[in-house]
Design a protein around this motif. Sequence first.
Motif, PDB file in Angstrom:
ATOM      1  N   UNK A   7      13.691  32.149 -38.116  1.00 33.66           N
ATOM      2  CA  UNK A   7      13.906  32.519 -39.515  1.00 33.66           C
ATOM      3  C   UNK A   7      12.855  31.799 -40.357  1.00 33.66           C
ATOM      4  N   UNK A   8      12.088  32.561 -41.092  1.00 32.33           N
ATOM      5  CA  UNK A   8      11.027  31.974 -41.908  1.00 32.33           C
ATOM      6  C   UNK A   8      11.616  31.219 -43.093  1.00 32.33           C
ATOM      7  N   UNK A   9      11.095  30.016 -43.350  1.00 24.74           N
ATOM      8  CA  UNK A   9      11.552  29.200 -44.462  1.00 24.74           C
ATOM      9  C   UNK A   9      10.689  29.449 -45.691  1.00 24.74           C
ATOM     10  N   UNK A  10      11.205  29.166 -46.888  1.00 27.75           N
ATOM     11  CA  UNK A  10      10.461  29.477 -48.119  1.00 27.75           C
ATOM     12  C   UNK A  10       9.086  28.817 -48.197  1.00 27.75           C
ATOM     13  N   UNK A  11       8.925  27.643 -47.601  1.00 27.47           N
ATOM     14  CA  UNK A  11       7.647  26.934 -47.683  1.00 27.47           C
ATOM     15  C   UNK A  11       6.644  27.391 -46.628  1.00 27.47           C
ATOM     16  N   UNK A  12       7.036  28.307 -45.762  1.00 27.59           N
ATOM     17  CA  UNK A  12       6.191  28.714 -44.650  1.00 27.59           C
ATOM     18  C   UNK A  12       5.468  30.030 -44.934  1.00 27.59           C
ATOM     19  N   UNK A  13       4.315  30.184 -44.296  1.00 19.88           N
ATOM     20  CA  UNK A  13       3.559  31.423 -44.369  1.00 19.88           C
ATOM     21  C   UNK A  13       3.245  31.896 -42.951  1.00 19.88           C
ATOM     22  N   UNK A  14       3.413  33.183 -42.714  1.00 17.91           N
ATOM     23  CA  UNK A  14       3.040  33.782 -41.429  1.00 17.91           C
ATOM     24  C   UNK A  14       1.555  34.126 -41.486  1.00 17.91           C
ATOM     25  N   UNK A  15       0.795  33.629 -40.538  1.00 16.63           N
ATOM     26  CA  UNK A  15      -0.652  33.785 -40.593  1.00 16.63           C
ATOM     27  C   UNK A  15      -1.059  35.249 -40.439  1.00 16.63           C
ATOM     28  N   UNK A  16      -0.565  35.920 -39.402  1.00 19.34           N
ATOM     29  CA  UNK A  16      -0.903  37.335 -39.231  1.00 19.34           C
ATOM     30  C   UNK A  16      -0.272  38.183 -40.333  1.00 19.34           C
ATOM     31  N   UNK A  17       0.992  37.929 -40.608  1.00 23.81           N
ATOM     32  CA  UNK A  17       1.736  38.796 -41.515  1.00 23.81           C
ATOM     33  C   UNK A  17       1.385  38.633 -42.972  1.00 23.81           C
ATOM     34  N   UNK A  18       0.923  37.422 -43.389  1.00 21.43           N
ATOM     35  CA  UNK A  18       0.745  37.178 -44.823  1.00 21.43           C
ATOM     36  C   UNK A  18      -0.642  36.711 -45.234  1.00 21.43           C
ATOM     37  N   UNK A  19      -1.403  36.095 -44.332  1.00 21.33           N
ATOM     38  CA  UNK A  19      -2.688  35.537 -44.729  1.00 21.33           C
ATOM     39  C   UNK A  19      -3.877  36.431 -44.403  1.00 21.33           C
ATOM     40  N   UNK A  20      -3.814  37.175 -43.295  1.00 22.46           N
ATOM     41  CA  UNK A  20      -4.901  38.109 -42.993  1.00 22.46           C
ATOM     42  C   UNK A  20      -4.897  39.260 -43.991  1.00 22.46           C
ATOM     43  N   UNK A  21      -6.106  39.774 -44.276  1.00 23.45           N
ATOM     44  CA  UNK A  21      -6.307  40.919 -45.179  1.00 23.45           C
ATOM     45  C   UNK A  21      -6.097  40.578 -46.653  1.00 23.45           C
ATOM     46  N   UNK A  22      -5.861  39.331 -46.970  1.00 22.71           N
ATOM     47  CA  UNK A  22      -5.703  38.935 -48.367  1.00 22.71           C
ATOM     48  C   UNK A  22      -7.038  38.997 -49.087  1.00 22.71           C
ATOM     49  N   UNK A  23      -6.974  39.251 -50.378  1.00 27.18           N
ATOM     50  CA  UNK A  23      -8.133  39.117 -51.249  1.00 27.18           C
ATOM     51  C   UNK A  23      -8.102  37.714 -51.855  1.00 27.18           C
ATOM     52  N   UNK A  24      -9.121  36.923 -51.604  1.00 26.01           N
ATOM     53  CA  UNK A  24      -9.234  35.581 -52.166  1.00 26.01           C
ATOM     54  C   UNK A  24     -10.600  35.479 -52.846  1.00 26.01           C
ATOM     55  N   UNK A  25     -10.882  34.313 -53.444  1.00 24.33           N
ATOM     56  CA  UNK A  25     -12.150  34.138 -54.149  1.00 24.33           C
ATOM     57  C   UNK A  25     -12.885  32.912 -53.627  1.00 24.33           C
ATOM     58  N   UNK A  26     -14.220  33.039 -53.571  1.00 23.13           N
ATOM     59  CA  UNK A  26     -15.059  31.903 -53.225  1.00 23.13           C
ATOM     60  C   UNK A  26     -15.109  30.961 -54.415  1.00 23.13           C
ATOM     61  N   UNK A  27     -14.892  29.692 -54.180  1.00 24.78           N
ATOM     62  CA  UNK A  27     -14.827  28.722 -55.271  1.00 24.78           C
ATOM     63  C   UNK A  27     -16.155  28.641 -56.015  1.00 24.78           C
ATOM     64  N   UNK A  28     -17.268  28.620 -55.300  1.00 24.54           N
ATOM     65  CA  UNK A  28     -18.568  28.419 -55.941  1.00 24.54           C
ATOM     66  C   UNK A  28     -18.987  29.578 -56.834  1.00 24.54           C
TER      67      UNK A  28
END
Length: 437
Positions: A85-106
């Motif tokens: 059971x996934x906890x609120x503080x956890x993220x699934x790498x395949x399910x939630x982090x892949x394919x995300x749009x993020x930004x380069x800091x620089x």
Amino acid sequence: MASGAPRIFVSHLSGVTVFDPGGDHVGRVRDLVAMLRVSHRPPRLLGLVVELPSRRRIFLPMTRVTGIQAGQVITTGVLNVRRFEQRPTERLVFGELLDRRVRLVDSDEEVTVLDLSVRLLPTRRDWEIDKVFVRKLPEPRAAGTFRRGKGETLTVDWTAVTGFSLEEHGQGAENLLATFEQLRPADLANVLHHLSAKRRAEVAAALDDDRLADVLEELPEDDQIEILGKLQEERAADVLEAMDPDDAADLLSELPEEDKERLLSLMEPDDAADMRRLMSYEERTAGGLMTTEPIVLRPDATVADALARVRNPDLSPALAAQVYVCRPPDETPTGKYLGTVHFQRLLRDPPYTLVSAMLDDDLQTLSPDAPLPAVAGFFATYDMVAAPVVDDSGSLLGAVTVDDVLDHLLPEDWREHEFHELADGTGVTEGAREHDQ
């Protein structure tokens, strides 16, 4: 794993086999669990989501992982078998982090996450995500258009990107699906079932119609209705057409009457007619269980013709096990049903032999009104994997396959239990869950 071990990209862990110290198979890696941290510190990798042979998903803490090498994960052998059971503080790498749009800091440039790498910290047993493999968006060519081709790819430190902690809207699914490309439909259905509703809709939208149709057939009814309801109506109709007719009819019958009629009106007339015909029968009868698309041949067809039809990769093994010989028309409902030819018989005769010369015409047929117990008894008595359904006039209406009989003999929520309940004999022992946070 020794300190200083090479970096591991998470895409290489998808589906990797997990073994205990004795070399016995425990399960397969289906996802990774990470915890985001403040101040741009790289996320800590808490553990793996492992799918047992029973298809239950459990949590394997990284503290219980003793090695990741040569396409395998080695554990200490003591596992917690309670369902993950996934906890609120956890993220699934395949399910939630892949394919995300993020930004380069620089540069504040928007990029898409293609992969992530993890490493074992040299001074302790902790693991963290340290690198992000991203693709830049295609550069604008003119107003409202983009250059052809894909953007530049690069690997950057975790601290070089920002945006993982924000809620993602319209997240893609290309790279998640790439990690599960080789999964059977039932296994991919298990993946979808364990995603959030939002992510499930995004993945469903990214699947092609045929693949989504196969997966829908393996999902619990609630998931089917939820996914279908989030598709555009035209696409929902296309997916229903790609499903096995009996499964599509079952799904349509669960929808409100207005939605059902609207989808039927968007389908091809022949497919819609098949759906209406199937829905006219009681659910737990041969007519309600049958598919309207068995292999039908005319009496003058040859063994070569029959084998060519059997080779169709889109056919289930049960439907490919035999062909039905009928007088024209050769689409259900057909002309007079003459008999069945079993696949083994086709293999024993020369290619030029007419199928009408090898008919099994002694096999009883099922009436469309035959109740489920009678259908199940027929399969048990004759050791069949498929059976013809014939009406009073002698026309073939369709065929019932053994998998559909089993679907209806099992409890209504059997798919939920298949995804969640632990079968006996998994060979793993009960322990306390360790996130070791």
